[in-house]
Write a protein that holds these residues in place. Structure first.
Motif, PDB file in Angstrom:
ATOM      1  N   THR A  89       0.833  -1.207   0.000  1.00  0.00           N
ATOM      2  CA  THR A  89       0.000   0.000   0.000  1.00  0.00           C
ATOM      3  C   THR A  89       0.863   1.250   0.000  1.00  0.00           C
ATOM      4  O   THR A  89       0.573   2.229  -0.718  1.00  0.00           O
ATOM      5  CB  THR A  89      -0.933  -0.002   1.222  1.00  0.00           C
ATOM      6  N   LYS A 106      -5.265  -4.990   7.831  1.00  0.00           N
ATOM      7  CA  LYS A 106      -4.674  -4.082   8.813  1.00  0.00           C
ATOM      8  C   LYS A 106      -3.458  -3.355   8.234  1.00  0.00           C
ATOM      9  O   LYS A 106      -3.243  -2.169   8.513  1.00  0.00           O
ATOM     10  CB  LYS A 106      -4.257  -4.863  10.065  1.00  0.00           C
ATOM     11  N   TYR A 142      -2.952  -2.583   5.101  1.00  0.00           N
ATOM     12  CA  TYR A 142      -3.520  -1.588   4.175  1.00  0.00           C
ATOM     13  C   TYR A 142      -3.996  -0.366   4.955  1.00  0.00           C
ATOM     14  O   TYR A 142      -3.676   0.789   4.622  1.00  0.00           O
ATOM     15  CB  TYR A 142      -4.657  -2.251   3.408  1.00  0.00           C
ATOM     16  N   GLN A 143      -4.763  -0.600   6.025  1.00  0.00           N
ATOM     17  CA  GLN A 143      -5.276   0.502   6.835  1.00  0.00           C
ATOM     18  C   GLN A 143      -4.148   1.307   7.471  1.00  0.00           C
ATOM     19  O   GLN A 143      -4.184   2.546   7.498  1.00  0.00           O
ATOM     20  CB  GLN A 143      -6.198  -0.039   7.928  1.00  0.00           C
ATOM     21  N   LYS A 144      -3.155   0.608   7.982  1.00  0.00           N
ATOM     22  CA  LYS A 144      -2.043   1.275   8.660  1.00  0.00           C
ATOM     23  C   LYS A 144      -1.300   2.213   7.711  1.00  0.00           C
ATOM     24  O   LYS A 144      -0.969   3.356   8.085  1.00  0.00           O
ATOM     25  CB  LYS A 144      -1.077   0.229   9.231  1.00  0.00           C
ATOM     26  N   MET A 172      -3.434   5.335   7.113  1.00  0.00           N
ATOM     27  CA  MET A 172      -3.519   6.212   8.281  1.00  0.00           C
ATOM     28  C   MET A 172      -2.211   6.956   8.522  1.00  0.00           C
ATOM     29  O   MET A 172      -2.211   8.154   8.835  1.00  0.00           O
ATOM     30  CB  MET A 172      -3.916   5.399   9.512  1.00  0.00           C
ATOM     31  N   ILE A 221      -9.739   6.410   5.095  1.00  0.00           N
ATOM     32  CA  ILE A 221     -10.172   5.090   4.628  1.00  0.00           C
ATOM     33  C   ILE A 221     -11.588   5.217   4.081  1.00  0.00           C
ATOM     34  O   ILE A 221     -12.510   5.615   4.799  1.00  0.00           O
ATOM     35  CB  ILE A 221     -10.119   4.058   5.764  1.00  0.00           C
ATOM     36  N   GLU A 226     -14.790   3.451   2.762  1.00  0.00           N
ATOM     37  CA  GLU A 226     -15.453   2.149   2.778  1.00  0.00           C
ATOM     38  C   GLU A 226     -15.879   1.697   1.390  1.00  0.00           C
ATOM     39  O   GLU A 226     -15.974   0.488   1.129  1.00  0.00           O
ATOM     40  CB  GLU A 226     -16.682   2.200   3.699  1.00  0.00           C
ATOM     41  N   ILE A 232     -13.436  -0.700  -0.428  1.00  0.00           N
ATOM     42  CA  ILE A 232     -13.118  -2.006   0.160  1.00  0.00           C
ATOM     43  C   ILE A 232     -14.038  -3.071  -0.433  1.00  0.00           C
ATOM     44  O   ILE A 232     -15.266  -2.957  -0.360  1.00  0.00           O
ATOM     45  CB  ILE A 232     -13.278  -1.970   1.688  1.00  0.00           C
TER      46      ILE A 232
END
Length: 338
Positions: free
Chosen positions: A173, A201, A203-205, A208, A214, A216, A219
């Motif tokens: 990412t 996780k 990807y999210q990290k 952020m 993020i 939705e 996704i």
């Protein structure tokens, strides 16, 4: 007609047990009797069944391997690594395909136990955590030395070889972010899987830490199969505006997604940038260079097999071994933004 051990015993005038002791070089047999038995064996060029000999010792030289999808090249490479180490140690492999079914896995374990395997290499299927406790107990109760390869079971302490899925997804990412992307979609695997959760996780990290919200809508939830990759990619293509890039969490889903993108006339990476988890060798041969996170599945197989052998030989005092491999980010151009 093939000569049997019964024929050897009858012609030599001895019991089956005496012939067995000579064949296995175990127990005392008079030199004269031993010479007579060996003469009959040589006369008939008799070679005892390896299975029969191992069963007589109540142990085989066979390792059971249970994988969720042997048609997936990722698992094919795991098998190659397992086989390489097994061959060096004169071990045989008995392979089972669970087809991502916990019930089939447990059935396969029972069948392998009946074959008196020495040990087991297992990639457990993706099951809800609530099921993991009973599932793990069933494997423990088989009393077969077991090593998990590219797999994880909550409530268990099996030896294991894993890939750092969170780091791999984070690096993938972040590579898209570094290439200039701010709108990054994700196609996840089955979210009952710890692998999928860790990749999500990661990807999210990455988003952020780079102050990217993020979304939705970006996704999409797959299940690691070609068909889910294709169907979810079709849904991804309906977004308007559409993200400039997507991180796809498995090789099979990537192949399905690429089919959908091709049908829509997209050029990779000019129209859409992609990074996938797991290398796809065939794509390079076709001139399509897709950037990927490579977990080196062959090495997973090698390490898993060696850890199991060490456990069987008690060479490291039965201390628990959990190896986590750092995946390699291979940027081949498909991450670029145009």
């Amino acid at each position: 007609m093939a000569v049997t051990i019964n024929d050897i015993a009858k012609e030599a005038g001895v019991s089956l047990a005496t012939v067995s002791r000579v064949l296995n070089d175990s127990g005392y047999v008079k030199d004269e009797t031993k010479k007579r038995i060996l003469g009959v064996i040589e006369k008939h060029n008799y070679s005892p069944s390896a299975i029969a000999r191992s069963l007589s010792k109540n142990i085989t030289n066979t390792i059971g391997v249970i994988l969720p999808d042997i048609t997936n090249p990722f698992y094919g490479e795991i098998i190659r690594g397992i086989s390489e180490i097994a061959d060096k140690n004169n071990l045989n492999i008995l392979l089972c395909d669970s087809n991502e079914s916990a019930e089939k896995e447990l059935k396969a374990i029972k069948a392998l136990k009946d074959q008196r395997i020495r040990g087991l290499l297992l990639t457990p299927t993706s099951v809800d955590n609530d099921l993991n406790s009973d599932y793990s107990k069933a494997i423990y109760n088989s009393n077969i030395p077991t090593v998990l390869v590219d797999g994880y079971l909550r409530y268990s302490n099996f030896n294991s070889v894993l890939v750092d899925n969170l780091k791999g997804a984070f690096d993938a990412t972040e590579a898209l972010i570094n290439a200039g992307h701010r709108e990054i979609g994700i196609l996840t695997g089955r979210m009952t899987s710890v692998h999928s959760k860790d990749r999500f996780k990661g990807y999210q990290k990455a988003l952020m830490l780079n102050n990217i919200p993020i979304n939705e809508d970006y996704i999409f939830y797959g299940d690691y199969t070609f068909n889910s990759g294709y169907m979810q990619a079709k849904e991804f293509l309906k977004l308007n505006p559409r993200p400039s890039s997507i991180f796809i969490c498995s090789n099979q889903m990537t192949l399905g997604a690429l089919k959908a993108f091709k049908e829509d006339g997209l050029d990779i990476p000019r129209d859409l940038s992609i990074i996938t988890f797991d290398k796809i060798e065939i794509l390079s041969a076709l001139g399509l260079n897709i950037s990927c996170v490579n977990g080196d599945s062959c090495e997973i197989g090698k390490l898993g097999m060696q850890i199991l052998i060490d456990e069987l030989n008690n060479s490291d005092g039965c201390k628990q071994r959990n190896v986590t491999l750092t995946p390699e980010l291979m940027l081949l151009g498909s991450e670029k933004k145009f």
